[in-house]
Design an enzyme around this catalytic site. Structure first.
Site, mmCIF file in Angstrom:
data_model
loop_
_atom_site.group_PDB
_atom_site.id
_atom_site.type_symbol
_atom_site.label_atom_id
_atom_site.label_comp_id
_atom_site.label_asym_id
_atom_site.label_seq_id
_atom_site.Cartn_x
_atom_site.Cartn_y
_atom_site.Cartn_z
ATOM 1 N N GLU A 90 0.760 -0.960 0.178
ATOM 2 C CA GLU A 90 -0.010 0.021 0.182
ATOM 3 C C GLU A 90 0.922 1.194 -0.111
ATOM 4 O O GLU A 90 2.327 1.210 0.424
ATOM 5 C CB GLU A 90 -0.813 -0.173 1.488
ATOM 6 C CG GLU A 90 -1.586 -1.075 0.918
ATOM 7 C CD GLU A 90 -2.619 -1.369 2.656
ATOM 8 O OE1 GLU A 90 -2.499 -0.156 3.701
ATOM 9 O OE2 GLU A 90 -2.950 -2.133 3.422
ATOM 10 N N CYS A 103 3.004 8.377 1.444
ATOM 11 C CA CYS A 103 3.748 7.552 2.321
ATOM 12 C C CYS A 103 4.053 5.965 1.877
ATOM 13 O O CYS A 103 2.942 5.472 1.383
ATOM 14 C CB CYS A 103 1.954 7.685 3.438
ATOM 15 S SG CYS A 103 2.704 6.230 4.646
ATOM 16 N N CYS A 110 5.934 -7.341 7.614
ATOM 17 C CA CYS A 110 6.264 -6.917 8.228
ATOM 18 C C CYS A 110 7.071 -7.596 9.534
ATOM 19 O O CYS A 110 5.693 -8.670 9.865
ATOM 20 C CB CYS A 110 5.864 -5.792 9.506
ATOM 21 S SG CYS A 110 6.410 -4.816 10.445
ATOM 22 N N CYS A 114 4.094 -5.825 16.378
ATOM 23 C CA CYS A 114 2.728 -4.616 17.164
ATOM 24 C C CYS A 114 1.834 -5.453 17.241
ATOM 25 O O CYS A 114 1.091 -6.004 15.759
ATOM 26 C CB CYS A 114 3.124 -3.347 16.359
ATOM 27 S SG CYS A 114 4.797 -2.495 15.847
ATOM 28 N N CYS A 117 -1.248 -3.709 14.955
ATOM 29 C CA CYS A 117 -1.411 -2.924 13.517
ATOM 30 C C CYS A 117 -1.737 -4.709 12.623
ATOM 31 O O CYS A 117 -1.632 -5.617 12.597
ATOM 32 C CB CYS A 117 0.160 -2.749 13.672
ATOM 33 S SG CYS A 117 0.968 -2.743 11.871
ATOM 34 N N CYS A 336 -2.779 1.369 8.533
ATOM 35 C CA CYS A 336 -1.805 0.566 7.393
ATOM 36 C C CYS A 336 -2.267 -0.688 7.166
ATOM 37 O O CYS A 336 -2.581 -1.366 8.644
ATOM 38 C CB CYS A 336 -0.565 0.264 8.502
ATOM 39 S SG CYS A 336 0.171 1.952 9.077
#
Ligand code: SAH
Length: 356
Positions: A90, A103, A110, A114, A117, A336
């Site tokens: 994205e 962005c 990832c 976290c 997220c 995100c």
């Protein structure tokens, strides 16, 4: 091999290896990063055998728009891009008074984990190349027809977990014969990988470092950020102090507000204590409060507006610079990883549908 990941020196080496003069490498650079060609066919002034060699050994790693959502006010657009291997990432385009900002994502997925997220839900698939990060900016500039002046590496992924490609990306993005974006207009956001913050400080680039803090102490931080088990807040603040000393750039602390987890007044006071510790040493910082974007698969809730205001006020009492992130694009899944997650859910094969 992805030609968009190559810098001027590498392109000169390609030219020389074919018995061509160095300036052919320069011409190639101007096509790839100056004019942002999407195919070698567009590179008119290069000799035929040079082009043949490029076609045989390199690709122009574009990204293609899979999906696009535009906010009602038309000041934010979210892109879902497909990479050449079918993975998707994205990027977000935002129009501000001072210019257009993009962005970008730095990884597919990832591995930081976290708990609030969406990007980390299925772990890390792979790093993006410098060319793939650049392509997000090139494609958005082409699509919108408007110049991009600011880039923030705050999309999917942990940029400092993909350090070498990140640096190559920044160097190409700011190259005077490329898009020539000012290094001062680049922000890199990290969950706080201390050794890499120190490495970045040593590069002496005037880029802004944003650190995702999200907690006033290690105990609370460990509840939502596994990386907090590796680095203490104290170590992060020491690294930030040194980053400021090396670069003179004000540090941004991001603080996503999660109801009942990190949003009490005493959390604000404790956070203020850290910022004052920096201020005492001449280090400027800024706190950016982000009302949590609730993610369906995650249990975290957004703080109440009155708690966010109280938190902000508590920091201001200590004369700390604090803003609440303007919620652009909140009508378009701007959190995100949410757009990608939806896409993956849609395209995933439902095991019940597979009948052998
Ligand atoms: N890996 C980098 C970039 C992540 S995305 C980092 O950790 O900084 C940019 C910011 O959005 C980070 O501060 C991240 O913690 C935050 N974020 C992620 N998911 C969020 C959500 N659902 N709501 C609010 N902020 C979120």
């Amino acid at each position: 091999m992805d030609i968009r990941s190559c810098d001027e020196r590498e392109m000169a080496e390609i030219a020389e290896s074919l018995g061509e003069k160095k300036f052919r490498g320069k011409q190639l650079f101007d096509w790839v990063h100056g004019k942002q060609i999407s195919s070698f066919d567009e590179a008119g002034n290069l000799p035929a055998h040079f082009l043949d060699h490029l076609r045989e050994n390199y690709v122009v790693s574009g990204v293609t728009v899979q999906d696009k959502q535009i906010s009602r006010k038309k000041d934010t657009a979210k892109y879902l891009f497909e990479l050449t291997d079918g993975n998707v990432v994205e990027s977000v385009w935002m129009r501000y008074r001072y210019g257009n900002s993009v962005c970008v994502s730095s990884q597919v997925g990832c591995r930081m984990g976290c708990t609030f997220c969406a990007s980390t839900l299925s772990g890390l698939t792979r790093n993006l190349t410098a060319g793939e990060m650049l392509s997000q900016v090139y494609e958005i500039q082409r699509e919108t027809g408007e110049r991009v002046s600011h880039v923030i590496v705050m999309g999917m992924g942990e940029p400092l977990d993909n350090y070498d490609n990140l640096l190559a990306f920044i160097r190409l993005l700011t190259h005077e014969r490329g898009l020539h974006i000012s290094q001062r207009n680049i922000t890199v956001s990290t969950c706080g990988i201390v050794e890499r913050i120190r490495d970045l400080a040593g590069e002496h680039l005037p880029i802004t470092l944003a650190v995702s803090l999200h907690a006033p102490n290690d105990e609370i931080r460990r509840r939502t950020m596994p990386v907090a088990n590796r680095y203490s807040i104290e170590e992060i603040f020491e690294a930030c102090r040194d980053y400021f000393r090396e670069t003179g750039r004000r540090i941004t602390f991001e603080y996503s507000m999660i109801r009942g987890v990190n949003d009490r007044e005493r959390d604000a006071k404790e956070l203020a204590g850290h910022c004052l510790w920096l201020a005492k040493q001449g280090v400027q910082c800024h706190v950016n409060l982000i009302p949590l974007n609730e993610v369906r698969e995650r249990e975290c809730l957004r703080s109440r507006d009155e708690d966010i205001d109280r938190f902000k006020f508590a920091l201001e009492k200590y004369r700390i610079h604090v803003t609440i992130r303007r919620e652009m694009g909140s009508d378009i899944d701007a959190a995100c990883g949410q757009l990608r997650k939806k896409f993956m859910d849609r395209t995933a094969i439902n095991p019940e549908e597979v009948k052998l």
